[in-house]
Design an enzyme around this catalytic site. Sequence first.
Site, mmCIF file in Angstrom:
data_model
loop_
_atom_site.group_PDB
_atom_site.id
_atom_site.type_symbol
_atom_site.label_atom_id
_atom_site.label_comp_id
_atom_site.label_asym_id
_atom_site.label_seq_id
_atom_site.Cartn_x
_atom_site.Cartn_y
_atom_site.Cartn_z
ATOM 1 N N GLY A 1 0.833 -1.174 -0.177
ATOM 2 C CA GLY A 1 0.172 0.008 -0.002
ATOM 3 C C GLY A 1 0.802 1.394 -0.115
ATOM 4 O O GLY A 1 0.326 2.233 0.564
ATOM 5 N N SER A 2 1.971 1.203 -0.698
ATOM 6 C CA SER A 2 2.714 2.719 -0.653
ATOM 7 C C SER A 2 2.026 3.441 -1.566
ATOM 8 O O SER A 2 2.097 4.641 -1.286
ATOM 9 C CB SER A 2 4.228 2.387 -1.268
ATOM 10 O OG SER A 2 4.124 2.110 -2.431
ATOM 11 N N MET B 1 -4.258 -7.168 -6.778
ATOM 12 C CA MET B 1 -3.544 -8.226 -7.651
ATOM 13 C C MET B 1 -4.618 -9.194 -7.991
ATOM 14 O O MET B 1 -4.303 -10.657 -8.132
ATOM 15 C CB MET B 1 -2.534 -9.149 -6.787
ATOM 16 C CG MET B 1 -1.236 -8.221 -6.152
ATOM 17 S SD MET B 1 -0.658 -7.227 -7.699
ATOM 18 C CE MET B 1 0.116 -8.560 -8.650
ATOM 19 N N ASN C 1 -6.307 2.338 -12.535
ATOM 20 C CA ASN C 1 -5.252 1.625 -12.175
ATOM 21 C C ASN C 1 -3.868 2.234 -12.521
ATOM 22 O O ASN C 1 -3.757 3.090 -13.394
ATOM 23 C CB ASN C 1 -5.348 0.171 -12.882
ATOM 24 C CG ASN C 1 -4.241 -0.905 -12.574
ATOM 25 O OD1 ASN C 1 -3.713 -1.088 -11.277
ATOM 26 N ND2 ASN C 1 -3.553 -1.591 -13.409
ATOM 27 N N HIS D 1 0.052 1.112 -13.496
ATOM 28 C CA HIS D 1 0.779 -0.031 -14.044
ATOM 29 C C HIS D 1 2.353 0.222 -14.297
ATOM 30 O O HIS D 1 2.579 1.522 -14.839
ATOM 31 C CB HIS D 1 0.232 -0.531 -15.367
ATOM 32 C CG HIS D 1 0.916 -1.736 -15.942
ATOM 33 N ND1 HIS D 1 0.559 -2.935 -15.413
ATOM 34 C CD2 HIS D 1 1.770 -2.110 -16.659
ATOM 35 C CE1 HIS D 1 1.379 -3.899 -16.060
ATOM 36 N NE2 HIS D 1 2.267 -3.284 -17.040
ATOM 37 N N SER E 1 2.320 4.018 -15.815
ATOM 38 C CA SER E 1 1.148 4.763 -16.408
ATOM 39 C C SER E 1 -0.155 4.636 -15.463
ATOM 40 O O SER E 1 -0.299 3.606 -15.150
ATOM 41 C CB SER E 1 0.963 4.017 -17.718
ATOM 42 O OG SER E 1 2.123 3.788 -18.751
ATOM 43 N N ASP F 1 -4.893 -4.268 -18.750
ATOM 44 C CA ASP F 1 -3.772 -3.074 -19.073
ATOM 45 C C ASP F 1 -3.958 -2.528 -20.164
ATOM 46 O O ASP F 1 -3.107 -2.087 -20.733
ATOM 47 C CB ASP F 1 -2.095 -3.795 -18.565
ATOM 48 C CG ASP F 1 -2.096 -4.458 -17.176
ATOM 49 O OD1 ASP F 1 -2.630 -3.701 -16.333
ATOM 50 O OD2 ASP F 1 -1.448 -5.340 -17.241
HETATM 51 C C1 GRF Z 1 3.151 -0.943 -7.816
HETATM 52 O O1 GRF Z 1 4.236 -1.077 -8.300
HETATM 53 C C2 GRF Z 1 1.997 -0.663 -9.018
HETATM 54 O O2 GRF Z 1 2.347 -0.208 -10.229
HETATM 55 C C3 GRF Z 1 1.745 -2.370 -9.048
HETATM 56 O O3 GRF Z 1 1.848 -2.961 -7.834
HETATM 57 C C4 GRF Z 1 2.650 -2.164 -6.977
HETATM 58 C C5 GRF Z 1 1.760 -1.738 -5.804
HETATM 59 O O4 GRF Z 1 2.590 -1.254 -4.871
HETATM 60 N N1 GRF Z 1 0.398 -2.434 -9.593
HETATM 61 P P1 GRF Z 1 2.060 -0.713 -3.479
HETATM 62 O O5 GRF Z 1 1.450 -1.617 -2.718
HETATM 63 O O6 GRF Z 1 1.329 0.628 -3.838
HETATM 64 O O7 GRF Z 1 3.260 -0.386 -2.436
#
Ligand code: GRF
Length: 197
Positions: free
Chosen positions: A12-13, A86, A103, A105, A132, A141
């Site tokens: 969740g960053s 995911m 989203n 990506h 993106s 995607d």
């Molecule tokens: C990110 O790299 C995003 O692009 C991908 O999953 C990762 C999620 O990281 N879809 P976080 O959970 O937001 O830290």
Amino acid sequence: MKRVAVLISGRGSNLQNLIDAQDVSYRIILVISNIEGAAGLDRAQGAGIATTVIPHTGKTREAFDAEMDVALRAADAQIVVLAGFMRILSDGFVRGWEGKLINIHPSLLPAYRGTRVHERVIEAKEALSGASVHFVVPELDAGPVIAQASVPVHPSDTPQSLADRVLAVEHKLYPEALKLLAADKVKLEKGLAVFTP
Ligand code: GRF
């Protein structure tokens, strides 16, 4: 002010940056995780945001998505943001949130859709990669891009070092793109991202 729900599966960053960047255009009112104990849930709770865990295991894709849809409608969400979520979403769910579902990506779409992005970018000796933000459409995607940012790929990069560099730009890019959508400055029209000043 748009009511935003964020779907996560992990650390969740991006969620944290979306929380920190909240302004007059949007408010995060709900975080849903399909994984119990996802670190992002603690971040949401730390910010006083409601959280729900909806496990996907043992359910059909449609049943899982329907459960999420009920929770999102009950919370009066107006925009749904995928941030490290995911799971592939069913066509029905995606259509139900068309134009309101985005989203991020970690590639310069339309290049490198799908998984193992950084490995493939390095294998192909690309000089540039990036991130993106796109509207979600049923094809994975493949939705129209709202915003992109690039980073260099160095010859010495590992998938992890490249992922870290891309993540740093994701953290700036995602709030910016969400603010455009929340302020009605970008819309999904006939399969295109259409911008208004
Ligand atoms: C990110 O790299 C995003 O692009 C991908 O999953 C990762 C999620 O990281 N879809 P976080 O959970 O937001 O830290």
